[in-house]
Design an enzyme around this catalytic site. Sequence first.
Site, short mmCIF file in Angstrom:
data_model
loop_
_atom_site.label_atom_id
_atom_site.label_comp_id
_atom_site.label_asym_id
_atom_site.label_seq_id
_atom_site.Cartn_x
_atom_site.Cartn_y
_atom_site.Cartn_z
N TYR A 284 0.82 -1.37 -0.04
CA TYR A 284 -0.20 0.07 0.14
C TYR A 284 0.87 1.24 -0.01
CZ TYR A 284 -4.33 -2.57 0.90
OH TYR A 284 -5.47 -3.53 0.70
N ALA A 308 2.68 -2.69 10.22
CA ALA A 308 2.24 -3.16 9.03
C ALA A 308 3.31 -3.04 7.99
CB ALA A 308 0.83 -2.62 8.51
N GLY A 312 5.64 -5.58 5.25
CA GLY A 312 5.43 -5.36 3.68
C GLY A 312 4.27 -4.99 3.38
N LYS A 313 3.43 -4.79 4.27
CA LYS A 313 1.93 -4.34 3.69
C LYS A 313 1.76 -2.97 3.38
CE LYS A 313 0.28 -8.07 6.98
NZ LYS A 313 -0.65 -7.92 8.53
N LEU A 314 2.75 -2.33 3.73
CA LEU A 314 3.15 -0.75 3.47
C LEU A 314 4.21 -0.75 2.87
CD1 LEU A 314 0.24 -0.46 5.24
CD2 LEU A 314 1.31 1.91 5.69
#
Length: 344
Positions: A284, A308, A312-314
């Site tokens: 993201y 997050a 590796g989600k952002l």
Amino acid sequence: MSDDHDSSHAPERETFSHDPIGHAEARAGMTVGELAEQYGNAGVGAADLHTAVDVTESMFADDVTVFFSLAGAMVPTGMRRIVADLIREGHIDVLVTTGANLTHDSIEAIGGKHHHGAAHAEGKTEREHDETLRDEGVDRIYNVYLPQEFFADFESHLREEVFPVLEAEAEESGPVSIQRLTEELGRANGDVNEREAIEEGPGIAAAAYEHDVPIYCPAVQDSVLGLQAWMYSQTSPFSLDALADMSPLTDVAFDAEKAGAFVVGGGVPKNFTLQTMLVTPGAYDYGVQLTMDPKQTGGLSGATLEEARSWGKLEKDAENVSVYGDATISLPLVIAATLERLEA
């Protein structure tokens, strides 16, 4: 004599910049956008809310795919129209929510209403108050009441307008996806709302159906909608495939030029939204979180968007902010101020 305030003797400061706190102005006739700008002069939560407007404005740009996560009692507490309007205005590309919100959304679409109530009654303990409500057939969500007969109307709606269509599909092709259930629910909600000339609008699921916005409900079993789907499946070929949504959802994330996560509340919808990026090359680019949960518990609902980022989600350089407080207060403020900027 030395001057203790001589700037030439000031220590080096890595993170400090000359950016003094201002004093927010509140005056009659201010727009929400003007108030949000004043929040930017202040500190603590006010500064965070101002930043949330900045990030949301960037997120609502045309080249950003917006994943909107909606948890908590947002529909029964009056946030339904805000989300439906965002879908109609093209600001939400994917909605991830709870079966409970879809249940309450549908109840309003077919003529039911939530009502102002009380968390306690004068002269009674909270337990005595809730025992009285139980006897009267009224369910309580903090200070919101819902008469139980509306759940019976909802069951009839599902059995007459929604499940038969999906049952026919299941007979031919096997279990249907949860997203297909939410899509059919939106169609039925809109049809009944128009046919019966319901005063309240058709709502979130109907708006999503009309504008081809997929709704994912990863914990649908944890709701009256899920319970009714299970009960219907006991006497018919209808069934749900919980994994069928994963490919189309991750395809949206994979194909996104830029992506943003607007997270209201926590729970399963929040994690489901954020983990979607784990199977894509990217992450993201924007993130806004509205929550009341503290990070110190280690729970998902209070986990920061910075945390997050470690997963590796952002993206490392993502623009993100968390606003701590009641989302029924912060969500309207952030959205109204953002839309005011976009329409200026």
